[in-house]
Design an enzyme around this catalytic site. Structure first.
Site, PDB file in Angstrom:
ATOM      1  N   ASP A 691       1.003  -1.274   0.060  1.00  0.00           N
ATOM      2  CA  ASP A 691      -0.077   0.139  -0.091  1.00  0.00           C
ATOM      3  C   ASP A 691       0.931   1.056  -0.097  1.00  0.00           C
ATOM      4  OD1 ASP A 691      -1.938   1.934   0.359  1.00  0.00           O
ATOM      5  OD2 ASP A 691      -2.753   1.040   2.094  1.00  0.00           O
ATOM      6  N   GLY A 693       2.154   4.972  -0.229  1.00  0.00           N
ATOM      7  CA  GLY A 693       1.298   6.176   0.339  1.00  0.00           C
ATOM      8  C   GLY A 693       0.091   5.959   0.909  1.00  0.00           C
ATOM      9  N   GLY A 694       0.150   4.894   1.778  1.00  0.00           N
ATOM     10  CA  GLY A 694      -0.953   4.366   2.629  1.00  0.00           C
ATOM     11  C   GLY A 694      -1.421   5.225   3.766  1.00  0.00           C
ATOM     12  N   GLY A 695      -0.519   6.176   4.259  1.00  0.00           N
ATOM     13  CA  GLY A 695      -0.748   6.868   5.780  1.00  0.00           C
ATOM     14  C   GLY A 695      -0.542   6.002   6.809  1.00  0.00           C
ATOM     15  N   ASP A 716       4.930   5.008   3.587  1.00  0.00           N
ATOM     16  CA  ASP A 716       4.721   6.488   3.449  1.00  0.00           C
ATOM     17  C   ASP A 716       6.075   7.259   4.196  1.00  0.00           C
ATOM     18  OD1 ASP A 716       3.266   8.879   3.653  1.00  0.00           O
ATOM     19  OD2 ASP A 716       1.488   7.761   3.455  1.00  0.00           O
ATOM     20  N   HIS A 759      -4.408  11.571  -7.130  1.00  0.00           N
ATOM     21  CA  HIS A 759      -5.157  12.877  -7.382  1.00  0.00           C
ATOM     22  C   HIS A 759      -4.473  13.984  -6.821  1.00  0.00           C
ATOM     23  CE1 HIS A 759      -7.819  12.696  -3.720  1.00  0.00           C
ATOM     24  NE2 HIS A 759      -6.611  12.324  -3.364  1.00  0.00           N
ATOM     25  N   ASP A 760      -3.529  13.718  -5.994  1.00  0.00           N
ATOM     26  CA  ASP A 760      -2.551  14.739  -5.134  1.00  0.00           C
ATOM     27  C   ASP A 760      -1.708  15.503  -6.118  1.00  0.00           C
ATOM     28  OD1 ASP A 760      -3.946  14.582  -2.610  1.00  0.00           O
ATOM     29  OD2 ASP A 760      -2.656  12.894  -2.152  1.00  0.00           O
TER      30      ASP A 760
END
Length: 847
Positions: A691, A693-695, A716, A759-760
């Site tokens: 994952d 960029g999975g925070g 991340d 989308h960032d």
């Protein structure tokens, strides 16, 4: 109100309010009796109750309390009745006492007192108020009596469409409200701490009743004698022209041989609940003419509410063909015959009505269907069963899958769906995992293979359907009948259908979508709608202020307490809470205490899906970025970066408190949006998942809970990884690793997820991230991009797209744009599957 005034208004509006017709002293004793009767007749069938047991109505009041008979004969009442029935031959055909108990008095829905009726005269009802009712008035629709008899469906439609036109009639003790029985009226539940009782009296003409009924002559004479007896008790003189039968019954009332209890409903007339109207029909002495008693514990005849059998149950449902009714008692749930005897020996958790000779039952081992003799229709057990229609019945498996079974209980087809509805005219609606709907035939074959957001069964070869544009009608091939879309549409009736526009307007259209008649203009003018959009900042800043002030942490509390505890000036606590109530975030109870609504609870910090930190994000950082939208549109530079002199993610990392708040807010959204992701996309073919960029890992946690054989790595920034920790039960299968999306990744995997990452970033940066993902997986590896896929034919997602511009310089993208980026990065896009949240899952393969 003068004599002329009330008669004029009665003719015009269908109701009239006569104030101070009787003095408060005249009705004071009756008001006390209205409450006393709840105890006096607690065990009597004459005291009707709501389904949850709250007293609502007392029948035959005259026979129970002489004080009511005394008031009935008073000159004030006689004079009004003589004006309503000027021939002087009035008959009291109905009288009962409506009781609204404090804090729990039941609702009386919109209705006409009588629909179809053979009496050739206008029928009026008098309501004598025994209590002041400003807290719980009766609402009337002026002029509705002129519509004549209405079906129950028509009444519901008028109540819905004309809700704003109903007017309350506020009475004091001793007031009389007269209404035409065709006038639509209703009352809401009594939630005040005061009771409200009204004595209702209905009068008709003796001559009219004898001419056309609906009651027989003997009944009419008895009811006439009751009315004359009350008048005589107050000094009125009975004329010589009275029929001999009336004179005889009057004598019986004087010497005690007769009674004031003469049933409203008799063996020759009854209320027919199967009719679309409220009306009387001939009595039929079998289970088809029965209903559930007011106590919900047995069945009674519709006419005189005579019990069908002596037994009493915990609860009963109505009879269905072939004459069996579901009941529950201490032994369990089963079906009984019309004499109250058990139809078979078995007992269940719950039973339901028979349809096509089969009834669904819920047993401890599961759900199935039984035949009238109690034999199971088949051996399978399900998580739920529906009712048979057209030889098919929907059932649900323990894993949640729906399908239809045939009349012998065997599967009608092999497919399994997210939902399946009843069959009608040979077709049923099914829903697949992504939430889309279509029609199938009795063998499970798609009728047209077109899929919709929502769908209804066919009615006269047309069906209601909803796509991204709204509701419309479609033909048997799944094609729209016209191009327009609506907020709601009704099925066609004789070639016409009522539709509701997105502006709240109502109209009638034909089968090609042409407007034939306008029923109601827009409920909101274009100016009002636009103005509401322009002041959206009011909502954002009000929520932000309430969270920042700690308002939701103080609830429940009064406005004064909130103002004091939150340090607000003067009456500003009440002002803020009023605004939050308008937003549906708090509600005020009868004691003036404010409570958070289900939505408002999301703004408390201890809620598992708390949006308290999100309120800060939208009300401060995001709000500020949107203030320079026009510059971002001109320059392409993120408004946030222009205001803070650095990109958003760099700014967040530089301020630990902001980073923690932002990650907490994003985690709440992730817990909500990703909870059902495993139901939409199958991840069972993977042993490991990255994952990127999975925070703090909420998406990975959701998938790990659904797939016990799966492990996951969440990558991340170091500052984010410091905040993250897997739940104890997932620690063995979930790890966190520091990584930069734009540099070579430290972890490889045959399955990679990028959830709301691309989308960032603008296209060039999104392409760099996708190429790093491609480097981190083998050929044939699976990429899952969780993003909103913009609809090229509508404006859906446009505001979120602008938000990404002002915050990070990123953007939302269409399926075609995603396909182009993926191809440049070395992926082949396979499919796009919608989820229950705003996102879709874009599945791609490394090539």
């Amino acid at each position: 109100m003068t004599h002329h005034d009330w008669k004029t208004r009665l003719a015009r509006d269908g109701f009239a309010h006569i104030r101070h017709a009787l003095s408060p002293a005249d009705v004071e004793g009756l008001a006390a009796l209205a409450l006393q009767c709840v105890n006096d007749y607690a065990k009597s069938d004459d005291l009707f109750r709501t389904p949850n047991g709250v007293p609502l109505k007392l029948a035959y009041t005259l026979d129970k309390y002489p004080e009511f008979a005394s008031l009935l004969g008073r000159a004030e009442v006689r004079n009004i009745v003589d004006e309503l029935v000027p021939s002087g031959d009035s008959v009291l055909t109905w009288e009962d006492l409506l009781i609204k108990m404090p804090l729990e008095g039941g609702e009386v829905g919109a209705h006409q007192d009588i629909g179809l009726d053979p009496t050739p005269q206008t029928v009026h009802s008098l309501g004598i108020s025994l209590h002041e009712d400003s807290d719980n008035p009766v609402y009337f629709l002026p002029g509705s009596h002129q519509l004549g008899p209405l079906t129950s469906d028509a009444v519901r439609e008028i109540r819905r469409d004309c809700a704003h036109l109903f007017v309350p009639v506020l009475t004091q003790p001793g007031d009389i409200v007269i209404h035409n029985v065709h006038a639509l009226h209703y009352s809401e539940p009594n939630t005040s701490d005061r009771p409200r009782a009204t004595w209702y009296l209905e009068f008709r003409s003796l001559a009219a009743l004898l001419e056309r009924g609906p009651w027989d002559a003997d009944w009419v004479y008895r009811r006439r004698a009751i009315w004359l007896h009350a008048r005589q008790s107050q000094g009125d003189v009975v004329g010589d022209s009275e029929p001999n039968e009336v004179i005889e019954y009057l004598a019986g009332l004087r010497d005690g041989r007769s009674t004031l209890r003469v049933p409203h409903v008799t063996d020759t007339v009854r209320f027919d609940p199967t009719s679309p109207y409220y009306h009387f029909t001939a009595w039929n002495d079998d289970w088809k003419a029965s209903k559930i008693a007011t106590d919900g514990a047995h069945h009674v005849t519709i006419t005189d509410e005579r019990p069908l059998y002596p037994a009493r149950f915990h609860s009963v449902e109505k009879f269905h063909e072939p004459g069996l009714a579901p009941v529950i008692d201490d032994s369990g749930a089963y079906h009984v015959t019309p004499d109250g005897r058990s139809a078979y020996a078995e007992r269940y958790v719950r039973t339901f009505g028979f349809y096509e000779g089969r009834a669904a039952v819920h047993a401890r081992e599961g759900w199935f269907h039984v035949l009238p003799d109690g034999r199971p229709l088949y051996g399978e057990r399900y998580a739920w069963c529906g009712n048979f229609q057209e030889g098919r019945c929907p059932v649900r498996l323990p894993d949640g899958g729906y399908f239809h079974v045939t009349s012998d209980g065997s599967p009608a087809y092999s497919e399994r769906y997210r939902y399946a509805g009843d069959f009608k005219d040979g077709h049923a609606v099914i829903q697949r995992e992504d939430g889309k709907h279509t029609h199938i035939d009795a063998h499970g074959k798609p009728l047209h293979n077109r899929w919709f957001l929502d769908l209804d069964v066919y009615h006269k070869r047309h069906a209601r359907a909803r796509d991204s544009g709204g509701w419309h009608h479609m033909n048997m091939a799944g094609e729209p009948l016209y191009a327009a879309r609506f907020a709601d549409v009704e099925p066609f009736y004789n070639g016409q259908a009522r539709v509701e526009g997105f502006d709240g307007s109502l109209s009638v259209i034909n089968e090609i979508g042409r407007t034939l008649l306008s029923l109601r203009g827009p409920t909101q003018s274009p100016l009002e709608g636009l103005s509401g959009d322009m002041v959206g900042l009011w909502r954002t800043k009000t929520i932000h202020a309430a969270v920042k002030l700690g308002v939701f942490e103080e609830l429940p509390a009064s406005a004064e307490r909130v103002g004091r505890r939150c340090g607000l000036h003067g009456a500003n606590g009440a002002r803020l809470l009023r605004a939050l109530a308008e937003l549906g975030l708090v509600r005020r109870d009868g004691r003036g205490v404010y409570h958070p609504t289900e939505r408002g609870e999301l703004l408390t910090r201890d809620h598992p899906l708390s949006l308290a930190d999100a309120a800060g994000h939208w009300g401060e950082e995001a709000y500020g970025a949107w203030t320079v939208l026009e510059r971002s549109l001109r320059t392409g530079v993120a408004g946030f970066e222009e205001l803070h002199r650095c990109p958003f993610f760099e700014w967040v990392v530089n301020f630990p408190n902001n980073l923690r708040a932002y990650q907490t807010a994003m985690a709440s959204y992730a817990r909500h949006d990703y909870a059902g992701l495993a139901d939409v996309v199958d991840f069972s073919g993977h042993a490991h998942l990255l994952d990127a960029g999975g925070g703090t890992g909420e998406l990975a946690f959701a998938l790990l809970r659904s797939y016990p054989g799966l492990s996951a790595t969440v990558m991340d920034m170091p500052e984010v990884v410091e905040l993250a920790a897997a739940p104890d039960e997932l620690k063995a299968r979930c790890s966190f690793v520091v990584g930069d999306l734009f540099r070579p990744w430290p972890v490889s995997s045959d399955a990679v997820v990028l959830a709301r990452v691309l989308h960032d970033w603008p296209d060039n940066d999104a392409l760099r991230i996708l190429r790093r993902a491609r480097q981190a997986m083998p050929r044939g590896g699976a990429l899952y991009v969780v993003e909103m896929a913009l609809d090229e034919d509508s404006g859906a997602g446009g505001l979120l797209d602008l938000h990404m511009l002002v915050m990070t310089g990123g953007s939302e993208r269409t399926e075609r744009q995603f396909g182009a980026l993926l191809a440049q990065a070395g992926f082949e896009m396979l499919d796009v599957t919608g989820t229950e949240s705003v996102s879709s899952v874009i599945r791609a393969r490394a090539v």
